[in-house]
Structure formats: C-alpha cells, structure tokens
Write an enzyme that holds these catalytic residues in place. Structure first.
Site, PDB file in Angstrom:
ATOM      1  N   THR A 204       0.816  -1.205   0.000  1.00 27.50           N
ATOM      2  CA  THR A 204       0.000   0.000   0.000  1.00 27.50           C
ATOM      3  C   THR A 204       0.852   1.258   0.000  1.00 27.50           C
ATOM      4  OG1 THR A 204      -1.571  -1.216   1.321  1.00 27.50           O
ATOM      5  CG2 THR A 204      -1.695   1.188   1.451  1.00 27.50           C
ATOM      6  N   ARG A 232     -13.020  -9.316  -0.421  1.00 23.61           N
ATOM      7  CA  ARG A 232     -12.209  -9.029   0.777  1.00 23.61           C
ATOM      8  C   ARG A 232     -11.822  -7.540   0.789  1.00 23.61           C
ATOM      9  NH1 ARG A 232      -6.744  -6.896   1.700  1.00 23.61           N
ATOM     10  NH2 ARG A 232      -6.072  -7.673   3.728  1.00 23.61           N
ATOM     11  N   ILE A 233     -11.972  -6.951   1.944  1.00 20.67           N
ATOM     12  CA  ILE A 233     -11.572  -5.552   2.121  1.00 20.67           C
ATOM     13  C   ILE A 233     -10.505  -5.512   3.201  1.00 20.67           C
ATOM     14  CG2 ILE A 233     -12.374  -3.286   2.924  1.00 20.67           C
ATOM     15  CD1 ILE A 233     -15.134  -4.061   1.651  1.00 20.67           C
ATOM     16  N   GLY A 234      -9.437  -4.810   2.922  1.00 20.62           N
ATOM     17  CA  GLY A 234      -8.336  -4.724   3.887  1.00 20.62           C
ATOM     18  C   GLY A 234      -8.471  -3.527   4.799  1.00 20.62           C
ATOM     19  N   ASP A 235      -7.359  -3.154   5.397  1.00 22.96           N
ATOM     20  CA  ASP A 235      -7.351  -2.014   6.314  1.00 22.96           C
ATOM     21  C   ASP A 235      -7.348  -0.675   5.593  1.00 22.96           C
ATOM     22  OD1 ASP A 235      -4.784  -2.763   5.324  1.00 22.96           O
ATOM     23  OD2 ASP A 235      -3.835  -1.465   6.806  1.00 22.96           O
ATOM     24  N   THR A 255       0.757  -0.296   6.325  1.00 26.69           N
ATOM     25  CA  THR A 255       0.931  -1.174   5.178  1.00 26.69           C
ATOM     26  C   THR A 255       1.154  -2.590   5.709  1.00 26.69           C
ATOM     27  OG1 THR A 255       2.246  -1.576   3.181  1.00 26.69           O
ATOM     28  CG2 THR A 255       3.422  -0.649   5.060  1.00 26.69           C
ATOM     29  N   GLY A 256       0.840  -3.571   4.884  1.00 32.17           N
ATOM     30  CA  GLY A 256       1.023  -4.952   5.321  1.00 32.17           C
ATOM     31  C   GLY A 256      -0.296  -5.679   5.441  1.00 32.17           C
ATOM     32  N   VAL A 257      -0.313  -6.730   6.216  1.00 31.38           N
ATOM     33  CA  VAL A 257      -1.503  -7.586   6.296  1.00 31.38           C
ATOM     34  C   VAL A 257      -2.630  -6.846   7.042  1.00 31.38           C
ATOM     35  CG1 VAL A 257      -2.418  -9.770   7.167  1.00 31.38           C
ATOM     36  CG2 VAL A 257      -0.143  -9.678   6.145  1.00 31.38           C
ATOM     37  N   GLY A 258      -3.607  -6.419   6.242  1.00 26.68           N
ATOM     38  CA  GLY A 258      -4.642  -5.525   6.750  1.00 26.68           C
ATOM     39  C   GLY A 258      -5.482  -6.105   7.863  1.00 26.68           C
TER      40      GLY A 258
HETATM   41  N1  ASP Z   1      -2.681  -3.321   3.769  1.00 25.43           N
HETATM   42  C1  ASP Z   1      -3.111  -3.803   2.481  1.00 25.43           C
HETATM   43  C2  ASP Z   1      -4.239  -4.778   2.657  1.00 25.43           C
HETATM   44  O1  ASP Z   1      -4.234  -5.546   3.600  1.00 25.43           O
HETATM   45  C3  ASP Z   1      -2.084  -4.451   1.641  1.00 25.43           C
HETATM   46  C4  ASP Z   1      -0.666  -4.199   1.917  1.00 25.43           C
HETATM   47  O2  ASP Z   1      -0.285  -3.103   2.334  1.00 25.43           O
HETATM   48  O3  ASP Z   1       0.118  -5.116   1.694  1.00 25.43           O
HETATM   49  O4  ASP Z   1      -5.083  -4.807   1.812  1.00 25.43           O
END
Ligand code: ASP
Length: 344
Positions: A204, A232-235, A255-258
């Site tokens: 992100t 699916r909706i992330g953060d 950023t990362g696993v939402g």
């Molecule tokens: N945070 C984003 C999501 O989970 C993706 C990411 O930043 O890797 O959708």
C-alpha cells in the site's frame, strides 16, 4: 512566555508523562529516534513513495493544501503500470478481478473511502468525492463504481497482461485458495523473489503531509492483498485502521496484512499514543507490539508497518519485519528513503 494554548499542551504533556511514570511507556518518552522536519513535509510508505512525494511536493512547496498534495501524490503509484500493489497494474483477487481500496482524510476530520472498487484508475479521487460530495464516508463495490461513473471517472480495464499472467501462474499451484501474505512469498516466473520488503513486495501507499499552514492530511490506496477472496476488504479504506488524521495531534497510516491492522485499529491507535506524548516512531512501535502480543505466531509470518507524522513535523515508522522503508520530502532532506526499524 507560554501562551494559553502552549501552556495547555505543555501541561497535558507533563501530566501524560506523570501518568506513565514508572510504567514501561515512560521509557519511550521522548527518545533520540525523533526525526524532525520543518514545514511543509510529506512522508510515504515504501520506495515508490519517493516519486509520489515529489508530486505532493509540487503542491506543498508553493503553499498548497496538504489534502491536494496527498491526493495528487498517490496518483503516481495508482497510475504506475509497473506497480503491482496499487491501482492500475495491481494484482487481482482470486477470481482475476482487480479491486481497489482507498481512503483520504483532511484537517477538519472529514474523510472519504471506497472499498472493492473496480475499473477506476484513481480510487483516491473517488474517495475524495465521497468525502466532499456525499453525506457518507464509505462506498463499496458496485455502488462505488456507479458513483465514480456518475461523477465523470472513466471505466478502464485495470488488469494488465503482466498481472493476468502472474495470477494464472499462481492459480496453477495455489489450488484457488488465498494465502495470507502471498506478497511475501515466491510464486511464478512473473515475480520470482517476493521476499518481505524487496522490489516485488511493495504494498500500500500511505501518505501523510503537513502543509506550510501546519495542516495535516493523509491518503491511503492499494489493490490489497494479492489473490484475496473476491469481496475481501483490507485495512486501507478503513478510517482508523489504514489511515487516521487528527489535525491537533498528527496522522498515521499502515501497510502490510490488513486483517491484523483492522483487529487493532492500528492508525487510530498510533495517533492516540501520540496524543499521550509518544514520539511517532515509538507510537508506531507500540502499535506493532500490540499485534505481536495478540498473535505472536502469526506475527512471525507477516509484515505490518506503521508510519506517523505529528503536528510538529516529527515523523517515524516501525514494522514487524525487516525491509520496510519510507520516503520523506521536505526543504532540507528532499527525497530520501529511510529504512524503517523493525521487531524482527
Ligand atoms: N494493507 C493492504 C491490505 O491488507 C495491503 C498491503 O499493504 O500489503 O489490503
């Protein structure tokens, strides 16, 4: 002499200090890690943040509003066909559909968001229109697309041949089921080395700006987790998770696993910690520690990074894994990339 406002800030800060005295948090206030930039300043996640910051800087450097700067700054990765994690060229979901998440927040606490939006190059601008032209905060899916088209956005095919090829290669081995943090793993010939933080694993873009008037805004935009379940909706489009801005205190983005960020309302937490007196990096670290503490086994396998900027122009970041970086642009340090500190 202290004016009333400064005095109140000072007493709020000292009482926060006293309330955390003897606690673990006291050790965190304040530290040498504090990085300070003069106004204006813009910071963004990952190395593609450099080009995005340059676009934002064009606005900030002539006295423009932080809100315009963050919107136009994130247009750069959104339109970048080579960027497989944001906007056009982004990797699709499990069904081969590119669905985008984005949100934006201004100095008045106004916010707008779109989730699972398809076919639109600049979801951030649709999010801004939701904020400015509707009584709502968030539009999703078909409704978001309908709103975008009604507001003059062009319908395009976001799935590039490269992204389609990568998806088809993934399908061969993935047995059509999404994998947590797939961005960090090797798969297929199209992106052979997806290790955390390397050039294939840029996620992100979250951007925070403080303009010459001292006002804060933020933007966050992504194509989300690669090969996620459709819907699916992330953060990233969730106010308080992927982005939060409070013009009295500061802003944060992630950023990362939402999923892990949502569970901990990460960006809101970072801003609230800054309200208690934590410097930006320490606030980001504490938010990361919450994730690790709740799910230590999961945390070993995933990446989450937070980035924060406070009202004084101090900024910092912290991530679970190595490899996270952020870009800073201001008068003194134009266009630098800073490696984010991490737990592992
Ligand atoms: N945070 C984003 C999501 O989970 C993706 C990411 O930043 O890797 O959708």
């Amino acid at each position: 002499m202290l004016n009333r406002r400064k005095f109140l800030q000072y007493t709020a800060f000292t009482s926060a200090m006293l309330s955390v005295k003897n606690s673990a948090a006291a050790a965190l206030l304040p530290t040498k890690s504090t990085l300070v930039a003069n106004l204006p300043v813009v910071i963004s996640t990952w190395d593609f943040g450099i080009a995005a910051n340059q676009a934002a800087w064009k606005i900030l450097s002539i006295g423009g509003r932080a809100l315009d700067a963050v919107e136009q700054g994130v247009w750069v990765p959104e339109a970048d066909v080579k960027n497989q994690t944001v906007g056009y060229g982004g990797l699709p979901d499990r069904d081969g559909r590119v669905t985008l998440d984005a949100c934006i927040m201004d100095e008045f606490g106004n916010c707008g968001s779109v989730a699972a939006l398809e076919h639109i190059m600049h979801p951030i601008s649709v999010a801004r229109k939701v904020m400015e032209n509707t009584p709502h905060v968030m539009l999703a899916g078909d409704g978001a697309l309908q709103f975008a088209l009604e507001n003059g956005f062009k319908k395009i095919n976001l799935l590039t041949p490269e992204a389609e090829k990568a998806w088809k290669e993934w399908l061969v081995t993935a047995k059509y089921s999404p994998v947590m943090n797939i961005e960090n793993k090797s798969y297929g010939k199209a992106a052979p080395q997806r290790l955390p933080g390397n050039q294939y694993n840029h996620d992100t873009i979250g951007m925070l700006a403080l303009d010459a008037k001292g006002n804060l805004s933020g933007a966050c935009t992504t194509s989300g987790m690669a090969y996620k379940l459709h819907g699916r909706i992330g953060d990233s489009p969730i106010i308080g998770a992927g982005l939060f801005v409070d013009n009295e205190i500061g802003g944060a983005t992630s950023t990362g696993v939402g999923e892990e960020v949502i569970r901990n309302v990460g960006s809101f937490l970072v801003v609230e910690l800054m309200r208690q007196g934590y410097p930006p990096e320490e606030a980001c670290k504490e938010a990361v520690m919450r994730i690790i503490k709740k799910k230590p086994q999961t945390a070993k396998e995933i990446q989450v990074g937070f980035l924060a900027l406070n009202k004084k122009g101090e900024y910092g970041a912290y991530a679970i894994q190595k490899g996270f970086s952020f870009a800073v642009c201001n008068q003194q340090k134009q266009d630098i990339l800073i490696p984010g500190k991490s737990y592992y």
